[in-house]
Design an enzyme around this catalytic site. Sequence first.
Site, mmCIF file in Angstrom:
data_model
loop_
_atom_site.group_PDB
_atom_site.id
_atom_site.type_symbol
_atom_site.label_atom_id
_atom_site.label_comp_id
_atom_site.label_asym_id
_atom_site.label_seq_id
_atom_site.Cartn_x
_atom_site.Cartn_y
_atom_site.Cartn_z
ATOM 1 N N ASP A 91 37.829 39.272 47.275
ATOM 2 C CA ASP A 91 38.666 39.863 46.243
ATOM 3 C C ASP A 91 39.955 39.027 46.172
ATOM 4 O O ASP A 91 40.263 38.279 47.102
ATOM 5 C CB ASP A 91 38.969 41.311 46.637
ATOM 6 C CG ASP A 91 40.030 41.912 45.753
ATOM 7 O OD1 ASP A 91 39.867 41.845 44.525
ATOM 8 O OD2 ASP A 91 41.027 42.434 46.297
ATOM 9 N N ASP A 116 43.640 40.044 44.466
ATOM 10 C CA ASP A 116 44.933 40.719 44.697
ATOM 11 C C ASP A 116 44.852 41.676 45.880
ATOM 12 O O ASP A 116 43.975 42.531 45.942
ATOM 13 C CB ASP A 116 45.354 41.488 43.444
ATOM 14 C CG ASP A 116 45.454 40.577 42.226
ATOM 15 O OD1 ASP A 116 45.813 39.400 42.406
ATOM 16 O OD2 ASP A 116 45.151 41.033 41.114
#
Length: 443
Positions: free
Chosen positions: A257, A259
């Site tokens: 992922d 952020d």
Amino acid sequence: MNQAVILAGGLGTRLTSRLHGRPKPLIEIGDKPLLQHQLEWLARNNFRNVILLVSYQADAIANFISAADFSNLCIELIEDRIPRGTAGAVLAAFEHLEDQFLVVYGDTMLDVDLDRFISFHDRHQDAAVSIFVHPNDHPRDSDLVEVNQDGRVLRIWPYPHQENALLPNLVNAALYIARKAHLKEFINNPPDQILDFGKHVFPQLLSQSKDIYAYRSPEYIKDCGTPERVDKVTADYFSGVISASCLKNKQAAIFLDRDGTINIENGYITSPEQLDLLPGAATAIKQLTNSGWCVFVVTNQPVIARGEASTEQLRAIHYRLDQLLAQHGAYIDDLVYCPHHPDSGFRGEVSALKLNCLCRKPGTLMIDQLIEKYHIDRSLSWFIGDTTVDIETAHRSHLKSICVRTGQAGQDGRFQVSPTRWADSLADAAVYLCQNPYAPISL
Ligand SMILES: [Zn+2]
């Protein structure tokens, strides 16, 4: 397509101490000359017809070819002593070229699955050239390629680059598939004028709005132009890294992922300067790469659908990510994002992107496509993220997962799921994964 042109005309001045009087294409890599590695690779990939362009010691190269057994290849050796540049040398042999051909630089050690590269090229029938690109650990010293989401080349940025220029870590690796008809205009280049693919031909094709496509791959391709590089490539050959990374073989991957996992969670990031790495994230990614994983970023970016950032701004944000990682010698093999968002009602939103798509996590389409494109073995692969959406995505994708205690730290409450493991940070997760028996290089 079954014709390859090898540019084997280098003098090899920097390799004098290693050549013992032999021509440069015959530099030893492990147990055989580099040229032999290249010819065997072409034969493995069902190429039959090879044009070998040489400038020096043509007799020695001809003797080597006749003494070795390349009976399944038809090798035509063309001697040309005029320095013409890479494209000039290939085009001087224009009448020997088939309609489509592969261009290989004679000083590169490589093991690329050419079936995949060719089928990529076949999908772009209008392209003049398809070029092989990859990220590397020294993009500042490399010719960089800017592409759109479809892989079409927008611009080529030759080295050297401006200090702090926001550019992608995507390097022209000197392996091309060309369509002869699109190169015809260059054959009238004066013979005393150097004509290079990267410096002259590609920029000119782009200026004429001709299509060049970039084929992105983590497969091994490195040049052997100095004694240090010869030593590095030889070590990689003996360790098995070169053949293992060929996409004919299954790969292990880490899906990350963005952020809250790689960079500091900072609301919705809509401009490059808002992006900063979490402590240790770059080093972690470098460790994962060095341990044999392909590293991918898989991120939802509804800022596009909501009209809060344009595709160009998002591209710049990801160039900033490349730049920050490169400061630590780290890079990601590919990054994919979902630009969609299901809910309407945002000012300036892009209505065409307001939909329930299959790519937005926890949808699995982005991961499924990466797995297909890079021949990934799910059982060897992991997803690392900071939300239950990421962990749910991992479950649906049949991947093991690690939830990091950075960003939202798994406290978002969207799904009732448990990760395979917890880790304090991406750095902590990488330390765990790089220990045996998980790291692919230990396999
Ligand atoms: Zn989507």
